[in-house]
Design a protein around this motif. Structure first.
Motif, PDB file in Angstrom:
ATOM      1  N   HIS A 128       0.962  -1.128   0.075  1.00  0.00           N
ATOM      2  CA  HIS A 128       0.021  -0.197   0.098  1.00  0.00           C
ATOM      3  C   HIS A 128       0.781   1.150  -0.230  1.00  0.00           C
ATOM      4  CE1 HIS A 128      -0.034   1.455   4.266  1.00  0.00           C
ATOM      5  NE2 HIS A 128       0.300   0.518   4.366  1.00  0.00           N
ATOM      6  N   TYR A 129       0.288   2.450  -0.865  1.00  0.00           N
ATOM      7  CA  TYR A 129       1.096   3.507  -0.763  1.00  0.00           C
ATOM      8  C   TYR A 129       0.529   4.633  -0.060  1.00  0.00           C
ATOM      9  CZ  TYR A 129      -1.732   5.350  -4.756  1.00  0.00           C
ATOM     10  OH  TYR A 129      -2.489   6.099  -5.663  1.00  0.00           O
ATOM     11  N   ASP A 130      -0.936   4.410   0.188  1.00  0.00           N
ATOM     12  CA  ASP A 130      -1.352   5.419   1.217  1.00  0.00           C
ATOM     13  C   ASP A 130      -1.029   5.591   2.692  1.00  0.00           C
ATOM     14  OD1 ASP A 130      -2.953   2.867   1.616  1.00  0.00           O
ATOM     15  OD2 ASP A 130      -4.372   4.134   2.729  1.00  0.00           O
ATOM     16  N   HIS A 131      -1.106   6.579   3.083  1.00  0.00           N
ATOM     17  CA  HIS A 131      -1.102   6.574   4.653  1.00  0.00           C
ATOM     18  C   HIS A 131      -1.995   7.323   5.289  1.00  0.00           C
ATOM     19  CE1 HIS A 131       1.895   6.941   8.452  1.00  0.00           C
ATOM     20  NE2 HIS A 131       1.549   5.832   8.279  1.00  0.00           N
ATOM     21  N   ILE A 132      -1.725   8.010   6.679  1.00  0.00           N
ATOM     22  CA  ILE A 132      -2.958   8.348   7.317  1.00  0.00           C
ATOM     23  C   ILE A 132      -2.858   9.982   7.214  1.00  0.00           C
ATOM     24  CG2 ILE A 132      -3.015   6.588   9.021  1.00  0.00           C
ATOM     25  CD1 ILE A 132      -1.218   8.388  10.862  1.00  0.00           C
ATOM     26  N   GLY A 133      -2.223  10.628   6.483  1.00  0.00           N
ATOM     27  CA  GLY A 133      -2.104  12.117   6.481  1.00  0.00           C
ATOM     28  C   GLY A 133      -1.519  12.894   7.577  1.00  0.00           C
ATOM     29  N   PHE A 134      -2.266  13.271   8.591  1.00  0.00           N
ATOM     30  CA  PHE A 134      -1.634  14.005   9.737  1.00  0.00           C
ATOM     31  C   PHE A 134      -1.868  13.109  10.925  1.00  0.00           C
ATOM     32  CE2 PHE A 134      -2.377  17.190   6.509  1.00  0.00           C
ATOM     33  CZ  PHE A 134      -1.207  17.920   6.622  1.00  0.00           C
ATOM     34  N   GLY A 135      -1.001  13.564  11.754  1.00  0.00           N
ATOM     35  CA  GLY A 135      -0.887  12.577  13.061  1.00  0.00           C
ATOM     36  C   GLY A 135      -0.859  13.799  14.222  1.00  0.00           C
ATOM     37  N   GLU A 136      -0.734  13.229  15.319  1.00  0.00           N
ATOM     38  CA  GLU A 136      -0.799  14.072  16.693  1.00  0.00           C
ATOM     39  C   GLU A 136       0.633  14.761  16.655  1.00  0.00           C
ATOM     40  OE1 GLU A 136      -0.343  13.466  21.529  1.00  0.00           O
ATOM     41  OE2 GLU A 136      -1.646  11.927  20.454  1.00  0.00           O
ATOM     42  N   ALA A 137       0.576  16.170  16.674  1.00  0.00           N
ATOM     43  CA  ALA A 137       1.873  16.880  16.595  1.00  0.00           C
ATOM     44  C   ALA A 137       2.958  16.653  17.697  1.00  0.00           C
ATOM     45  CB  ALA A 137       1.379  18.482  16.463  1.00  0.00           C
ATOM     46  N   VAL A 138       4.218  16.435  16.923  1.00  0.00           N
ATOM     47  CA  VAL A 138       5.490  16.733  17.968  1.00  0.00           C
ATOM     48  C   VAL A 138       6.265  17.950  17.781  1.00  0.00           C
ATOM     49  CG1 VAL A 138       7.484  15.526  18.533  1.00  0.00           C
ATOM     50  CG2 VAL A 138       5.339  14.234  18.207  1.00  0.00           C
ATOM     51  N   GLY A 139       6.046  18.720  18.491  1.00  0.00           N
ATOM     52  CA  GLY A 139       6.661  20.138  18.378  1.00  0.00           C
ATOM     53  C   GLY A 139       5.988  20.736  17.433  1.00  0.00           C
ATOM     54  N   ALA A 144       2.179  12.874   9.257  1.00  0.00           N
ATOM     55  CA  ALA A 144       2.559  11.737   9.525  1.00  0.00           C
ATOM     56  C   ALA A 144       3.005  11.192   7.935  1.00  0.00           C
ATOM     57  CB  ALA A 144       1.214  10.967   9.912  1.00  0.00           C
ATOM     58  N   ASN A 145       4.546  11.116   8.037  1.00  0.00           N
ATOM     59  CA  ASN A 145       4.982  10.730   6.661  1.00  0.00           C
ATOM     60  C   ASN A 145       4.965   9.370   6.295  1.00  0.00           C
ATOM     61  OD1 ASN A 145       6.489  13.146   8.076  1.00  0.00           O
ATOM     62  ND2 ASN A 145       6.854  13.576   6.098  1.00  0.00           N
ATOM     63  N   GLY A 146       4.886   8.435   7.121  1.00  0.00           N
ATOM     64  CA  GLY A 146       4.822   7.130   6.789  1.00  0.00           C
ATOM     65  C   GLY A 146       5.882   6.437   5.833  1.00  0.00           C
ATOM     66  N   ALA A 147       6.992   6.631   6.365  1.00  0.00           N
ATOM     67  CA  ALA A 147       8.326   6.248   5.689  1.00  0.00           C
ATOM     68  C   ALA A 147       8.140   4.632   5.731  1.00  0.00           C
ATOM     69  CB  ALA A 147       9.408   6.739   6.392  1.00  0.00           C
ATOM     70  N   ASN A 148       8.277   4.059   6.955  1.00  0.00           N
ATOM     71  CA  ASN A 148       8.139   2.699   7.173  1.00  0.00           C
ATOM     72  C   ASN A 148       6.814   2.035   6.515  1.00  0.00           C
ATOM     73  OD1 ASN A 148       9.421   0.182   7.721  1.00  0.00           O
ATOM     74  ND2 ASN A 148       8.998   0.463   9.957  1.00  0.00           N
ATOM     75  N   SER A 292       6.682  10.971  13.570  1.00  0.00           N
ATOM     76  CA  SER A 292       8.235  10.460  13.574  1.00  0.00           C
ATOM     77  C   SER A 292       8.616   9.512  12.462  1.00  0.00           C
ATOM     78  CB  SER A 292       8.770  10.508  14.938  1.00  0.00           C
ATOM     79  OG  SER A 292       8.747  11.518  15.603  1.00  0.00           O
ATOM     80  N   ASP A 293       7.764   8.827  11.952  1.00  0.00           N
ATOM     81  CA  ASP A 293       8.016   7.639  10.942  1.00  0.00           C
ATOM     82  C   ASP A 293       8.352   8.129   9.667  1.00  0.00           C
ATOM     83  OD1 ASP A 293       7.874   5.403   9.338  1.00  0.00           O
ATOM     84  OD2 ASP A 293       5.763   5.107   9.350  1.00  0.00           O
ATOM     85  N   GLU A 294       9.700   8.856   9.917  1.00  0.00           N
ATOM     86  CA  GLU A 294      10.450   9.475   8.574  1.00  0.00           C
ATOM     87  C   GLU A 294      11.514   8.962   7.984  1.00  0.00           C
ATOM     88  OE1 GLU A 294      10.231  13.400   8.689  1.00  0.00           O
ATOM     89  OE2 GLU A 294       9.365  13.843  10.923  1.00  0.00           O
ATOM     90  N   ALA A 295      11.747   9.363   6.677  1.00  0.00           N
ATOM     91  CA  ALA A 295      12.817   8.893   6.065  1.00  0.00           C
ATOM     92  C   ALA A 295      13.951   8.616   6.753  1.00  0.00           C
ATOM     93  CB  ALA A 295      12.880   9.327   4.815  1.00  0.00           C
ATOM     94  N   ASP A 296      14.584   9.593   7.368  1.00  0.00           N
ATOM     95  CA  ASP A 296      15.649   9.511   8.238  1.00  0.00           C
ATOM     96  C   ASP A 296      16.031   8.136   9.275  1.00  0.00           C
ATOM     97  OD1 ASP A 296      16.803  11.820   7.220  1.00  0.00           O
ATOM     98  OD2 ASP A 296      16.175  12.953   8.880  1.00  0.00           O
ATOM     99  N   ASN A 297      14.952   7.560   9.506  1.00  0.00           N
ATOM    100  CA  ASN A 297      14.773   6.454  10.441  1.00  0.00           C
ATOM    101  C   ASN A 297      15.088   5.118   9.636  1.00  0.00           C
ATOM    102  OD1 ASN A 297      14.608   7.830  12.869  1.00  0.00           O
ATOM    103  ND2 ASN A 297      12.373   8.369  12.518  1.00  0.00           N
ATOM    104  N   MET A 298      14.873   5.187   8.276  1.00  0.00           N
ATOM    105  CA  MET A 298      14.962   3.956   7.667  1.00  0.00           C
ATOM    106  C   MET A 298      16.494   3.464   7.468  1.00  0.00           C
ATOM    107  SD  MET A 298      11.940   3.465   6.866  1.00  0.00           S
ATOM    108  CE  MET A 298      11.904   4.166   8.547  1.00  0.00           C
TER     109      MET A 298
END
Ligand code: ZN
Length: 328
Positions: A128-139, A144-148, A292-298
């Motif tokens: 699947h290539y969709d994700h949830i859009g926005f999530g609970e803000a951190v800072g 919610a980038n949905g990298a993983n 924080s599901d971001e590309a930098d964590n992959m």
């Protein structure tokens, strides 16, 4: 391990030829050929990273179904398919449907098999290539980038499509399907499973990829298969790969992951082996559906190794005389 060693050897080999270039002209053709081979055929970690960084960028706003962000993701995948000679299966690359009043589309690429006896049988490689859009803000970050989850699976399907198109030797036909509406309840996979069933597609098996961006620790296999005990899928895939790529994860069974991803609607419609490969084991990543599901964590090297391990096994799957993978 094996793969990275091979890569290192290949790179050193190419470097040797390049170094010889200036003095020995006759070697320059060899060097070019060698470089092309390296650039084109092995899974490219740089390309995987580049594609993932785009799909998981803030510009795509978390790829929620029905938004401009997912439209950009779809266009990106279509252009990639086109560039690498992966054909559309339907009139164009989009398989359209509606969910919660929103316009949605799976992106579907097609590589026809080259064996006259086998090409009417299909394998689906999906994510699947969709994700949830926005999530609970951190800072000040709420995207919610949905990298993983699941840009990782998406780029793996894109890379596998590129490699299969380049190899041009799959006996059975392959559909590369990027599902939308997964986060709204597997709606994209449900839609296309029903549609393909209605056209009586001879579907052999489905290999779905989910959350493969982070390696598991302390296991004797690279990834796990959901619904492990439903079929001989893992056993055959490992045999084809010549190494233990897939194993069993108890939590996958406990949390019924087999029923929770895009493989499941195909199992329901077709009653065939339709399973998900993942490396998210509930201990190795804390950012599921988190901003924080971001590309930098992959871990791009891990992703590349997994793709390189899975490719020859699926390739073999497309060419066995019989459908050797079966439900138990
Ligand atoms: Zn997912």
């Amino acid at each position: 391990m094996k793969n990275s060693l091979f890569k290192l050897t290949a790179v050193l080999f190419a470097a040797f030829f390049l170094a010889c270039n200036s003095t020995q002209d006759k070697n320059s053709d060899d060097a070019t050929a060698q470089e092309t081979e390296i650039a084109s055929f092995e899974a490219s970690e740089a390309k995987i990273e580049e594609n993932l960084r785009f799909l998981a960028s803030d510009e795509l706003q978390g790829r929620a179904t029905g938004t401009e962000g997912i439209e950009k993701a779809a266009t990106f995948i279509e252009e990639y398919f086109q560039e690498h000679d992966v054909e559309p299966y339907f009139e164009d690359y989009r398989d359209r449907f509606e969910v919660e009043g929103k316009e949605a589309f799976n992106v579907v690429g097609f590589l026809e098999g080259n064996d006259p006896e086998l090409k009417d049988e299909f394998i689906i490689i999906g994510a699947h290539y969709d994700h949830i859009g926005f999530g609970e803000a951190v800072g000040n970050d709420s995207i919610a980038n949905g990298a993983n989850d699941n840009a990782a699976g998406t780029v793996a399907v894109m890379e596998l499509a590129r490699k299969f198109a380049l190899k041009e030797n799959n006996g059975r036909s392959i559909l590369f399907v990027l599902f939308s509406g997964e986060e709204l309840g597997l709606t994209g996979s449900e839609h296309i499973a029903k549609k393909l069933k209605a056209e009586n597609l001879d579907l052999y098996a489905v290999v779905n990829l989910e959350m493969i961006g982070i390696p598991m620790q302390g296991k004797d296999h690279m990834a796990y298969l959901t619904g492990y005990e439903n079929s001989n899928f893992a056993e055959k895939l490992n045999e084809y790969a010549g190494e233990k790529v897939l194993g069993f994860l108890p939590q996958a069974k406990e949390y019924k992951l087999f029923q929770r991803s895009d493989n499941y609607p195909f199992f329901e419609e077709f009653n065939i082996p339709a399973q998900t490969i993942s490396t998210f084991d509930f201990t190795n990543y804390e950012y599921y559906h988190h901003v924080s599901d971001e590309a930098d964590n992959m871990d791009f090297q891990h992703m590349t190794n997994l793709i390189d391990a899975v490719f020859p096994a699926i390739f073999k799957m497309t060419n066995t005389e019989e459908k050797e993978i079966k439900l138990n």
